[in-house]
Scaffold this motif. Structure first.
Motif, short mmCIF file in Angstrom:
data_model
loop_
_atom_site.label_atom_id
_atom_site.label_comp_id
_atom_site.label_asym_id
_atom_site.label_seq_id
_atom_site.Cartn_x
_atom_site.Cartn_y
_atom_site.Cartn_z
N ASP A 124 0.97 -0.94 -0.04
CA ASP A 124 -0.09 -0.11 0.03
C ASP A 124 0.96 1.23 -0.08
O ASP A 124 0.27 2.27 -0.55
CB ASP A 124 -1.02 -0.12 1.28
N ARG A 125 1.84 1.35 0.72
CA ARG A 125 2.80 2.37 1.00
C ARG A 125 4.15 2.68 0.07
O ARG A 125 4.47 3.87 0.09
CB ARG A 125 3.10 2.32 2.59
N ALA A 126 4.56 1.54 -0.52
CA ALA A 126 5.54 1.50 -1.47
C ALA A 126 5.56 0.88 -2.62
O ALA A 126 4.60 -0.13 -2.65
CB ALA A 126 6.88 1.02 -0.38
N GLU A 127 6.61 1.08 -3.66
CA GLU A 127 6.48 0.36 -4.69
C GLU A 127 7.78 0.35 -5.41
O GLU A 127 8.91 1.14 -4.90
CB GLU A 127 5.56 1.08 -6.00
N GLY A 128 8.19 -0.45 -6.32
CA GLY A 128 9.41 -0.71 -6.78
C GLY A 128 10.53 -1.10 -6.09
O GLY A 128 10.55 -1.93 -5.20
N VAL A 129 11.66 -0.35 -6.17
CA VAL A 129 12.82 -0.21 -5.41
C VAL A 129 12.51 -0.26 -3.98
O VAL A 129 13.10 -0.84 -3.26
CB VAL A 129 14.17 0.69 -6.06
N ASP A 130 11.74 0.80 -3.75
CA ASP A 130 11.41 1.12 -2.45
C ASP A 130 10.70 -0.07 -1.62
O ASP A 130 11.19 -0.22 -0.48
CB ASP A 130 10.42 2.35 -2.19
N ASN A 268 21.28 -7.81 0.24
CA ASN A 268 20.24 -7.59 -0.83
C ASN A 268 19.50 -6.12 -0.78
O ASN A 268 19.57 -5.62 -1.93
CB ASN A 268 18.92 -8.53 -0.71
N ALA A 269 19.35 -5.64 0.47
CA ALA A 269 18.80 -4.30 0.58
C ALA A 269 19.88 -3.42 -0.23
O ALA A 269 19.46 -2.35 -0.60
CB ALA A 269 18.62 -4.03 2.03
N ARG A 270 20.87 -3.52 0.11
CA ARG A 270 22.14 -2.60 -0.43
C ARG A 270 22.08 -2.72 -1.97
O ARG A 270 22.36 -1.63 -2.75
CB ARG A 270 23.54 -2.81 -0.11
N LEU A 271 21.78 -3.98 -2.46
CA LEU A 271 22.09 -4.22 -3.95
C LEU A 271 20.87 -4.04 -4.88
O LEU A 271 21.26 -3.67 -6.11
CB LEU A 271 22.80 -5.39 -3.88
N VAL A 272 19.91 -4.09 -4.21
CA VAL A 272 18.76 -4.21 -5.13
C VAL A 272 18.33 -2.96 -6.04
O VAL A 272 18.04 -2.98 -7.13
CB VAL A 272 17.25 -4.52 -4.25
N GLY A 273 18.87 -1.70 -5.36
CA GLY A 273 18.67 -0.49 -6.27
C GLY A 273 19.52 -0.37 -7.50
O GLY A 273 19.15 0.05 -8.36
N THR A 274 20.43 -1.20 -7.55
CA THR A 274 21.37 -1.02 -8.79
C THR A 274 21.32 -2.24 -9.54
O THR A 274 21.53 -2.24 -10.78
CB THR A 274 22.88 -0.96 -8.27
N VAL A 275 21.31 -3.70 -8.92
CA VAL A 275 21.01 -4.76 -9.76
C VAL A 275 19.96 -5.11 -10.13
O VAL A 275 19.83 -5.58 -11.22
CB VAL A 275 21.92 -5.84 -8.67
N GLY A 276 18.90 -4.94 -9.24
CA GLY A 276 17.56 -5.27 -9.66
C GLY A 276 17.00 -6.35 -8.96
O GLY A 276 17.83 -7.45 -8.80
N PRO A 277 15.74 -6.60 -8.57
CA PRO A 277 15.29 -7.76 -7.73
C PRO A 277 15.49 -8.87 -8.64
O PRO A 277 15.54 -9.95 -7.90
CB PRO A 277 14.06 -7.25 -7.32
N GLU A 278 14.92 -8.94 -9.98
CA GLU A 278 14.93 -10.17 -10.60
C GLU A 278 16.46 -10.94 -10.76
O GLU A 278 16.31 -11.91 -10.55
CB GLU A 278 14.31 -9.94 -11.92
#
Length: 401
Positions: A124-130, A268-278
């Protein structure tokens, strides 16, 4: 719509809510052998209390998640956590293994509110990388539970017994209720809620289940969790009865694995913004696949302590790249019905866990093969589900050109 970033204090409370499963399982895992002795029953009968809890979690999420899309998150969170605390107290005074099994179902059903709705609140409160970062941080904070729980349980079992452990769980559930009351505001405005009765719930379910990408990510997520649960339900007997670890040493080994999961979740929290979740999800699947394959080889060749401990650590730690990213990708596909989507994801997760527990118990207590082979089978199927999602995305991209 731009969404506000979730405050750290709210994420902490949501993490505590998701900790109901590890708190209600890991704290009494070291007591499984002594519980079997006290009730005069088998290892499989004691493991059934765990199965009942997981079935409750699965069914509860299917009921509570869709209802929250209509009535909001907060009322169901408050009611669920309160009844969870009461039923945990009932576990502490259960006179028979049958009673304990029944009450554990109730605890799971009501505790499901914290798990399914914490995910919905983040959606509800966040989307995407956030959102991916929030899920990773929630797992990071919530990961303290599986580190502390077995150590605390292993220590407390010798002093206050398994019944005392359930009184501690009761107190923790009560703290969860207070946290919701003080910190978690309603995240789903009235104008965004589903209208109508059963027909609206059916429509939301059709929308969620009709999204094949959501289903693919969800199946991959749930089967990866099956890897963890095969380890959780069988490791007390494999590591203590078969490999000779004491209750306290087993608790330390269990906590080390949970620490690995927390560390990888932080990474994972540090890398997800640059590498991407998939991409991170795919790496996690590969890591667990290799570890589970080698574990099968070792268990067939003649199980030995250090290889088993190392491979279990790698497999559990690898889940830090899977759980948050698969959740983010799945719920991003069904944002219009986040409660229902979270319910389906959680129900499949814990429904498969409920199936895994008796399966690993059927092989007996004198071999590690059932645990290793179940972990392997779940991981191979998880990898297959993710491969189908990736292939479908590739096909859709090619068709667009």
């Amino acid at each position: 719509m731009t969404k506000d970033r979730l405050p750290g204090s709210v994420i902490a409370v949501l993490a505590l809510l998701t900790a109901v499963a590890p708190l209600a399982t890991d704290m009494y895992l070291p007591a499984f052998p002594s519980m079997a002795d006290e009730f005069g029953t088998s290892a499989s009968a004691v493991q059934l209390t765990l199965t009942a809890f997981m079935i409750g979690l699965a069914v509860g999420q299917l009921v509570i998640g869709p209802l929250s899309d209509r009535f909001g998150r907060r009322p169901l969170l408050l009611g669920g956590t309160l009844i969870c605390a009461v039923s945990s107290a009932a576990c502490a005074v259960a006179p028979t293994i049958e009673t304990l099994t029944a009450v554990r179902f109730v605890t799971g059903f009501t505790g499901a509110a914290g798990i399914v709705l914490s995910r919905a609140v983040i959606s509800d409160r966040a989307e995407g990388v956030d959102a991916a970062k929030a899920f990773s941080l929630m797992m990071l904070i919530g990961g303290v539970a599986p580190i502390v729980a077995p150590l605390l349980g292993g220590t407390l079992v010798g002093h206050i017994g398994w019944r005392g452990v359930f009184w501690v769980v009761t107190a923790l559930a009560a703290i969860m209720f207070v946290g919701v009351a003080v910190k978690v505001a309603e995240s789903l405005p009235a104008e965004n809620r589903s209208a109508g009765g059963f027909s609206a719930l059916k429509q939301d379910a059709g929308y969620v289940l009709g999204n094949r990408r959501f289903v693919g990510y969800t199946v991959s997520f749930a089967l990866a969790f099956g890897v963890m649960f095969a380890y959780i339900s069988a490791s007390p007997f494999v590591l203590q009865n078969l490999l000779g670890l004491s209750t306290l040493t087993y608790s330390i080994a269990f906590a080390c694995n949970a620490l690995g999961l927390v560390a990888v979740s932080a990474l994972n929290a540090r890398l997800v913004g640059t590498v991407g979740p998939e991409k991170l999800l795919r790496v996690g699947i590969v890591v667990i696949s290799v570890a589970s394959t080698l574990l099968v080889v070792d268990s067939i060749a003649g199980v030995s302590l250090w290889p088993v401990l190392v491979l279990l650590w790698i497999a559990v730690s690898g889940l830090g790249l899977v759980m948050a990213n698969a959740t983010t990708l799945a719920l991003a596909e069904v944002r219009q019905a986040a409660g229902t989507g979270s319910a389906v994801l959680g129900a499949l997760q814990f429904g498969l866990a409920a199936l895994v527990s008796p399966i690993v118990g059927l092989g007996g207590e004198g071999t590690a093969v059932p645990m290793a082979s179940t972990m392997f089978a779940c991981e191979m199927l998880s990898a297959a589900a993710l491969a189908l999602v990736s292939r479908r995305r590739l096909g859709a991209t090619s068709g667009a050109h």
